[in-house]
Write an enzyme that holds these catalytic residues in place. Structure first.
Site, PDB file in Angstrom:
ATOM      1  N   ASN A 208       0.821  -1.188   0.090  1.00  0.00           N
ATOM      2  CA  ASN A 208       0.016  -0.053  -0.051  1.00  0.00           C
ATOM      3  C   ASN A 208       0.911   1.207   0.012  1.00  0.00           C
ATOM      4  OD1 ASN A 208       0.443   0.684   2.875  1.00  0.00           O
ATOM      5  ND2 ASN A 208      -0.496  -1.271   3.325  1.00  0.00           N
ATOM      6  N   HIS A 209       0.066   2.664  -0.060  1.00  0.00           N
ATOM      7  CA  HIS A 209       0.984   3.595  -0.066  1.00  0.00           C
ATOM      8  C   HIS A 209       1.661   4.317   1.029  1.00  0.00           C
ATOM      9  CE1 HIS A 209      -0.357   4.029  -4.390  1.00  0.00           C
ATOM     10  NE2 HIS A 209      -1.374   3.939  -3.905  1.00  0.00           N
TER      11      HIS A 209
END
Length: 399
Positions: A208-209
């Protein structure tokens, strides 16, 4: 060291009250501003006139004689530290139980500054279980006890219970101000931060970011407040050089689970700020997968829920704080997580808020506590958000 420091000195009914004269003189000599409060009983041992002359300030004994009825609030906000010396067994009992029957105790309950107390009593009183229980309560409030001394007592006996000498109290204040007020001193905190990477094959992964910025800022803010911090950090290029933070690097959700389970039993405070993958590939290829078909189906399986596991085995006195990053029904989902995972507080992040969320240097959050308290923090730097979260954690400790 004490130049310009605002010291609120509370003097209570003990024979050791005579030492307050020398203590005030030494504080003034060090450049401190000193205001003295006395219990009515203390005036039986030393006169307010003596301490007023030495401090060059009016001495407070009763609320009615000390200006308006609200002055106790102002005094409690004025000081850098409230020092109660001597602290009699009677006054400590009232402090521990919130009894407010004189000006000194009214100011104590209103004080927003750190509180130090120097006990003074005979040895039998010192060792009584009630006294020990009251001191334990005061320490649990975050107050600091200046160590007693052993020697000749007012009863003529020799033993423990003597108030620390004024010179020793001055030395204690030097140490206190040189270290700063560290409300989490002696506490251990565990913080998770960053993303996890769940491999598909030797070269690809699901992630994920998350950058880890918020979790790292929290680890540093907890260390600044005096805690010994264990940071479990997922794969990110960021790091911390803070001397109070020990970092354990992990990659997968399973790695993070294992490290958190190992470190959590010794933690007083646990903050789960990491963006842990909820699912991982069920089968991981041992060689790079080659592009063949137009479609690729990947079967996923759930990872272990770290916060839920920690919540199910939370010890008495242990605080567990979680994060909830949402895109819709934010408050509803955050409150559900608070209850379902046995959290003490959840930090709600909404991706609908500009400047908040992954990779930004700023954040905007809502703090939701189990006790029903809510606090909305405006858009701020993540370092400022972290400091405010730590203040909320300190409040939870004393709730």
């Amino acid at each position: 060291m004490l130049q310009g420091k605002k010291i609120l000195l509370g003097v209570t009914g003990s024979i050791a009250a005579y030492k307050a004269a020398l203590l005030v003189r030494l504080l003034v000599k060090e450049g401190a501003q000193v205001k003295v409060l006395m219990t009515p009983a203390a005036t039986e041992f030393i006169t307010p006139l003596t301490l007023s002359t030495l401090s060059k300030q009016e001495v407070g004994v009763t609320i009615s004689e000390h200006g308006s009825w609200s002055n106790h609030v102002m005094l409690g906000r004025w000081a850098d530290v409230m020092l109660i010396a001597p602290a009699s067994a009677n006054t400590m009992a009232k402090m521990a139980n919130g009894i407010t029957d004189n000006l000194l105790l009214a100011v104590y309950l209103s004080a927003t500054c750190p509180v130090l107390f120097a006990p003074a009593m005979d040895e039998d009183m010192w060792f009584h279980p009630a006294t020990k229980a009251n001191i334990a309560k005061l320490l649990s409030y975050g107050h600091q006890q200046i160590p007693i001394q052993k020697g000749e007592l007012a009863s003529g006996l020799f033993g423990e219970g003597r108030m620390a000498e004024p010179e020793a109290i001055i030395a204690y204040l030097h140490d206190f101000f040189s270290k700063g007020n560290k409300p989490l001193a002696g506490k251990t905190a565990l913080v998770s931060a960053g993303p996890t990477q769940e491999p598909l094959d030797p070269v690809r992964f699901i992630s994920n970011h998350s950058s880890g910025k918020m979790g790292i800022a929290l680890a540093e803010a907890l260390a600044e407040a005096g805690a010994n911090v264990q940071l479990v950090l997922g794969p990110t290029h960021l790091s911390t050089q803070h001397s109070g933070v020990v970092t354990t690097r992990v990659v997968t959700a399973a790695d993070m689970f294992s490290s958190c389970m190992e470190l959590s039993p010794k933690a007083d405070i646990i903050v789960m700020a990491a963006a842990v993958a909820d699912y991982r590939p069920k089968n991981v290829a041992d060689k790079k997968m080659k592009k063949k078909d137009d479609e690729l189906n990947i079967e996923l399986e759930k990872t272990k829920d770290i916060a839920r596991t920690l919540g199910s085995q939370k010890k008495n006195g242990q605080l567990l704080i979680g994060f909830s990053l949402e895109t819709n029904n934010e408050r509803e989902f955050a409150l559900k997580k608070l209850q379902d995972k046995n959290l003490d507080m959840v930090v709600l992040n909404s991706l609908n808020d500009a400047g908040a969320g992954f990779n930004y240097d700023t954040n905007k959050v809502l703090l939701l506590s189990r006790n029903g308290k809510e606090q909305a923090l405006p858009l701020q730097s993540k370092q400022e958000v972290a400091r405010n979260i730590v203040l909320a954690i300190i409040d939870l400790q004393h709730a």
